[in-house]
Scaffold this active site. Sequence first.
Site, PDB file in Angstrom:
ATOM      1  N   ASP A  12     -17.498   7.642  57.173  1.00 21.34           N
ATOM      2  CA  ASP A  12     -15.681   7.531  57.537  1.00 21.34           C
ATOM      3  C   ASP A  12     -15.469   6.159  58.103  1.00 21.34           C
ATOM      4  OD1 ASP A  12     -16.144   8.475  60.044  1.00 21.34           O
ATOM      5  OD2 ASP A  12     -14.772   9.397  60.083  1.00 21.34           O
ATOM      6  N   GLU A  43     -16.635  11.564  61.346  1.00 19.73           N
ATOM      7  CA  GLU A  43     -16.426  10.940  62.892  1.00 19.73           C
ATOM      8  C   GLU A  43     -15.584  10.742  63.293  1.00 19.73           C
ATOM      9  OE1 GLU A  43     -17.853   9.149  66.361  1.00 19.73           O
ATOM     10  OE2 GLU A  43     -16.736   7.932  64.695  1.00 19.73           O
TER      11      GLU A  43
END
Length: 435
Positions: free
Chosen positions: A97, A163
């Site tokens: 991400d 994350e």
Amino acid sequence: MRKLGILAMLLCGIAIQAQSRLDKDYKDIEDKVIEWRRYFHEHPELSNREFKTAEKIAEHLKSLGIEVETGIAHTGVVGILKGKKPGKVVALRADMDALPVTERNDLPFKSNATSEYMGEEVGVMHACGHDTHVAILMGVAEVLSKNKDKIKGTVKFIFQPAEEGAPPGEEGGAALMVKEGVLKNPDVDAIFGLHINSQTPVGMIRYKSGGTMAAAQVFEIKVKGKQSHGSQPWSGVDPILISAKIIDGLQTIVSREMNLTNEAAVITVGKISAGVRSNIIPESAEMIGTIRTLDYDMKDKLNKRMVEMVSTIAQAYGGEATCTITEATDITYNHPELVEQMLPTIKRVAGAENTVAQKAVTGAEDFSYFQREVPGFFFFLGGMTPGNTESYPHHTPDFRVDDSGLLLGVKALTEMSLDYLNSNKTPRLDVKPKG
Ligand SMILES: [Zn+2]
Ligand SMILES: [Zn+2]
């Protein structure tokens, strides 16, 4: 003796051949890894929204003949590569991400992406370098798939969403992957992961045994005052003023009440919102922020004092306030035996002089959720341009990492996997890390 000598020479020859084959594969993969990294950098996606990233990863793994499962923990991708011989299972993890940050530089692959985040239109940027993690792991998958004959056991490639944290109200990240069984079937014996670091020189690997990264918690403070005309503050209760006093007070918990010689602790207010116009004292104010601790006793004390102080400060000024604290991430704990087992491999690929032990850091990592289940080793990979002595930190618009550092990541994860699987040592989590 002579026969033994010949055998030793033969074995040595095979080892050299195997290494030179790997060296050729590394040479072949570097440009691809850089190309992938630049593609992902230009096309970043926010947490739990890594749709296109996941698609490209799955496509690549399938093209290598790797068994692929998608849609794990929303957008996660898992690849399973079975070696020629049966054995242990090692997992390698890359997070996918990006962040709500507007990139500020003149790179040819700069991101111009925008997205909606918590109701606001924001720029999106790989400002933590997860683009490099994805590209590195895709490279490792390609190299290992060409070297199945050297794999004794199975390699599980875990491409993890969110994350940085799932959007409010959503689950995500490593915790959700674990919940959905990513470490099972086949059961993982150990897990490795890395994080690029913009302030560590290219070519260097930094690591720590034991507690390595901090536990992160999120706090939310709601302050209630009494609305009044901005020209007549005496007829109201100003929640903005109370917020200022609270922010001040919170910092004294760290500076006056924590034993900072033991471990570091951090309280940061990251967002504050109140009011609509210049001449109105608003009814309420809100703050959100993060807490970082590396010691469980300090964490408990700090949490308790925050809740007490927020409410008593508000009361002192005639208002009310509450502080809610939620867990975000646990301590990233590197299994000491596993670290010891893998260090020779890291020193071999990076050079002993470039393998550097470091102190704990206050950044947090949800890799910690995997490490609560199986022994894990998480280390830092240099991404600072050779010759530079400083660089912009992670999560900032100017953050950047140098592509020339990526190949070492590919080498380290590839050879750590091979060495771990070929070794008879299998450290176990007999005592779960505290917390
Ligand atoms: Zn990160
Ligand atoms: Zn980050």
